[in-house]
Write an enzyme that holds these catalytic residues in place. Structure first.
Site, PDB file in Angstrom:
ATOM      1  N   SER A 140       0.768  -0.862  -0.080  1.00 55.43           N
ATOM      2  CA  SER A 140      -0.080  -0.112   0.020  1.00 55.43           C
ATOM      3  C   SER A 140       0.405   1.081   0.283  1.00 55.43           C
ATOM      4  O   SER A 140       1.316   1.539   0.968  1.00 55.43           O
ATOM      5  CB  SER A 140      -1.121  -0.343   0.744  1.00 55.43           C
ATOM      6  N   LYS A 166      -1.063  -1.541  -4.369  1.00 54.43           N
ATOM      7  CA  LYS A 166      -2.568  -0.022  -3.777  1.00 54.43           C
ATOM      8  C   LYS A 166      -1.820   1.196  -3.654  1.00 54.43           C
ATOM      9  O   LYS A 166      -0.765   1.421  -2.781  1.00 54.43           O
ATOM     10  CB  LYS A 166      -3.200  -0.782  -2.854  1.00 54.43           C
ATOM     11  N   LYS A 168      -3.158   5.155  -2.681  1.00 54.82           N
ATOM     12  CA  LYS A 168      -3.932   5.680  -1.776  1.00 54.82           C
ATOM     13  C   LYS A 168      -4.057   7.134  -2.743  1.00 54.82           C
ATOM     14  O   LYS A 168      -2.927   7.233  -3.202  1.00 54.82           O
ATOM     15  CB  LYS A 168      -3.139   6.458  -0.295  1.00 54.82           C
ATOM     16  N   ASP A 193      -7.000   3.417  -2.931  1.00 54.74           N
ATOM     17  CA  ASP A 193      -7.788   3.046  -1.668  1.00 54.74           C
ATOM     18  C   ASP A 193      -8.552   4.129  -1.363  1.00 54.74           C
ATOM     19  O   ASP A 193      -7.420   5.242  -1.325  1.00 54.74           O
ATOM     20  CB  ASP A 193      -6.998   2.510  -0.553  1.00 54.74           C
ATOM     21  N   GLU A 220     -11.332   0.937  -3.631  1.00 60.15           N
ATOM     22  CA  GLU A 220     -11.473   0.311  -2.086  1.00 60.15           C
ATOM     23  C   GLU A 220     -11.608   2.520  -1.531  1.00 60.15           C
ATOM     24  O   GLU A 220     -11.090   3.255  -1.644  1.00 60.15           O
ATOM     25  CB  GLU A 220      -9.888   0.286  -1.626  1.00 60.15           C
ATOM     26  N   ASP A 245     -13.932  -0.919   2.879  1.00 61.04           N
ATOM     27  CA  ASP A 245     -12.975  -1.383   3.835  1.00 61.04           C
ATOM     28  C   ASP A 245     -13.653  -0.506   5.624  1.00 61.04           C
ATOM     29  O   ASP A 245     -14.767  -0.982   6.200  1.00 61.04           O
ATOM     30  CB  ASP A 245     -11.952  -0.784   3.358  1.00 61.04           C
ATOM     31  N   LYS A 269      -9.964  -6.466   7.603  1.00 64.52           N
ATOM     32  CA  LYS A 269      -9.154  -6.442   8.552  1.00 64.52           C
ATOM     33  C   LYS A 269      -9.394  -6.761  10.276  1.00 64.52           C
ATOM     34  O   LYS A 269     -10.565  -6.524  10.684  1.00 64.52           O
ATOM     35  CB  LYS A 269      -8.734  -4.687   8.531  1.00 64.52           C
ATOM     36  N   GLY A 297      -4.493  -4.275   6.300  1.00 59.95           N
ATOM     37  CA  GLY A 297      -3.663  -4.187   6.581  1.00 59.95           C
ATOM     38  C   GLY A 297      -3.717  -3.006   8.018  1.00 59.95           C
ATOM     39  O   GLY A 297      -4.525  -1.561   7.201  1.00 59.95           O
TER      40      GLY A 297
HETATM   41  O1  OSB Z   1      -7.192   2.275   4.743  1.00 61.61           O
HETATM   42  O2  OSB Z   1      -5.543  -0.045   3.982  1.00 61.61           O
HETATM   43  C1  OSB Z   1      -6.190   1.415   4.881  1.00 61.61           C
HETATM   44  C2  OSB Z   1      -2.951   2.274   6.792  1.00 61.61           C
HETATM   45  C3  OSB Z   1      -3.590   3.338   7.686  1.00 61.61           C
HETATM   46  C4  OSB Z   1      -4.576   3.363   8.070  1.00 61.61           C
HETATM   47  C5  OSB Z   1      -5.902   2.955   6.741  1.00 61.61           C
HETATM   48  C6  OSB Z   1      -5.400   2.348   5.639  1.00 61.61           C
HETATM   49  C7  OSB Z   1      -3.647   1.507   5.704  1.00 61.61           C
HETATM   50  C8  OSB Z   1      -3.058   0.675   4.714  1.00 61.61           C
HETATM   51  C9  OSB Z   1      -1.842   0.344   5.699  1.00 61.61           C
HETATM   52  O3  OSB Z   1      -3.412   0.967   4.013  1.00 61.61           O
HETATM   53  C10 OSB Z   1      -1.485  -0.972   4.329  1.00 61.61           C
HETATM   54  C11 OSB Z   1      -0.244  -1.556   5.301  1.00 61.61           C
HETATM   55  O4  OSB Z   1      -0.915  -1.990   6.824  1.00 61.61           O
HETATM   56  O5  OSB Z   1       0.947  -2.450   5.144  1.00 61.61           O
HETATM   57 MG    MG Z   2      -8.479   1.220   3.532  1.00 60.40          MG
END
Ligand code: OSB
Ligand code: MG
Length: 374
Positions: A140, A166, A168, A193, A220, A245, A269, A297
């Protein structure tokens, strides 16, 4: 035949670890992370660990490190110390009437699973119903200062063998970075995401239609977590599957998603859903409804990361999970050995419990506050 566990000692440890690299999402930027480790001991001296991986501030979910500390110390641990449980799900029943506070529950639940499986000499993955020897891990990537910086990060992780990227996204950082990554790296497994920062408006609708042209594996959480109707309207207009999510905190939320067709993929999660016990229930429902799942995660330390690996070994986790190696986030993890991804694959431990042990020296060095109950 599995033995029960009698909890005689429970403690919380607030731990801060520095991040190797700052991580920015639509809502925050971080250079270190503070999580709470949960230690449980049974009458025979077996020890289990879990991790409460709540962000410090209430921007992903309503919880914070402080609310987790309060709920765990005042409600969750007092409900289990001095009690005997045939299996972890029976302990989860002691806090069934506490609404919300999923991150706090998740850390305690995972510690119970780790303890119970160590007591019984079986691996956590096997006890949960896992069938995989290894899981496929993706990364991510946060919002970067420039598209050039992002391309450097994508290339670095593709070169490390991670098969899925992925990104953001947020208004102002969406179609352009996605186009740039597609142009530079072609037909890779790519998904975005939004962490719920878009809304069901004409302007954002346009952006979603533009994103739909890139053949993304999923989009996402585009809209606000509570906007199931907006997600259903959007899903009806897109070829790309929507993955929820933040929207899905409970198995009832998952039912809403399925009934409304508000999403076609689920990010499970352990932290967001309140532990391994509810995560497994969500997995089973999704599998029976034909909804593919993957494991998300929360930048977990090794203890929480190990629980994620165990749940991701279940058969319904058919999509690539956010369970990258510890080294993506931490120079030295809190476990005696780090989680390692080789060519985007992480081995599922066969040893009893989660298969990862807490590093006592690291804990002593980085623990900032403790609470204990006997
Ligand atoms: O939305 O997946 C998410 C981290 C903090 C808050 C939200 C998210 C995330 C990640 C972390 O995308 C992914 C990881 O732990 O490798
Ligand atoms: Mg997410």
């Amino acid at each position: 035949m599995m033995h029960d566990i009698s909890i005689v000692d429970a403690s919380l440890h607030r731990v801060t670890l520095p991040l190797v690299r700052e991580f920015a999402t639509s809502s925050h930027q971080k250079a270190s992370l503070t999580h709470i480790l949960v230690r449980l001991e049974d009458a025979l001296g077996n020890v289990g660990w879990g991790e409460i991986a709540s962000p410090s501030a209430p921007f992903y979910a309503p919880e914070t490190v402080e609310t987790c500390w309060l709920i765990a110390s005042r409600y969750l641990l007092p409900g289990i110390v001095g009690k005997t449980f045939a299996e972890p799900a029976d302990a989860a029943a002691t806090w069934a009437k506490i609404r919300g506070h999923f991150f706090a529950k998740a850390g305690v639940d995972a510690a119970l699973w780790d303890l119970w499986t160590r007591r019984n000499g079986v691996s956590l993955a096997l006890a949960l119903g896992g069938t995989r020897q290894e899981i496929v891990a993706g990364v991510s990537l946060g919002i970067e200062p420039t598209i050039g910086d992002l391309l450097v990060q994508v290339e670095k992780h593709l070169n490390a063998g991670y098969p899925r990227i992925k990104l953001k996204i947020a208004p102002g950082w969406d179609v352009d970075p996605v186009r740039a990554v597609r142009e530079a790296f072609g037909d890779i497994d790519l998904h975005v995401d939004a962490n719920g920062v878009y809304q069901d408006s004409p302007e954002h609708w346009e952006i979603m239609q533009d994103l739909d042209e890139f053949g993304l594996t999923m989009i996402e959480q585009p809209y606000h977590p509570r906007d199931f109707v907006g997600h259903a309207r959007l899903q009806a207009s897109l070829e790309t599957p929507i993955c929820l999510d933040e929207s899905v905190e409970t198995v009832e939320d998952l039912r809403t998603m399925i009934e409304l067709d508000a999403g076609r993929v689920l990010n499970i999660k352990v932290s967001r859903m309140g532990g391994l016990t509810p995560a497994r229930i969500a997995h089973d429902l999704a599998a029976s409804e034909g909804i593919p799942v993957w494991c998300g995660g929360m930048h977990e330390f090794g203890i929480g990361r190990a629980a994620n690996i165990a749940i991701a070994s279940l058969p319904g986790f058919t999509l690539t999970s956010d369970v990258s190696g510890s080294d993506k986030y931490y120079a030295r993890d809190i476990t005696t050995r780090p989680i390692v991804a080789v060519q985007g694959r992480v081995a599922v431990p066969q040893a009893p419990g989660s298969g990862y042990d807490l590093d006592a020296e690291m804990l002593a060095e980085h623990s900032e506050e403790t609470f204990s109950l006997r």
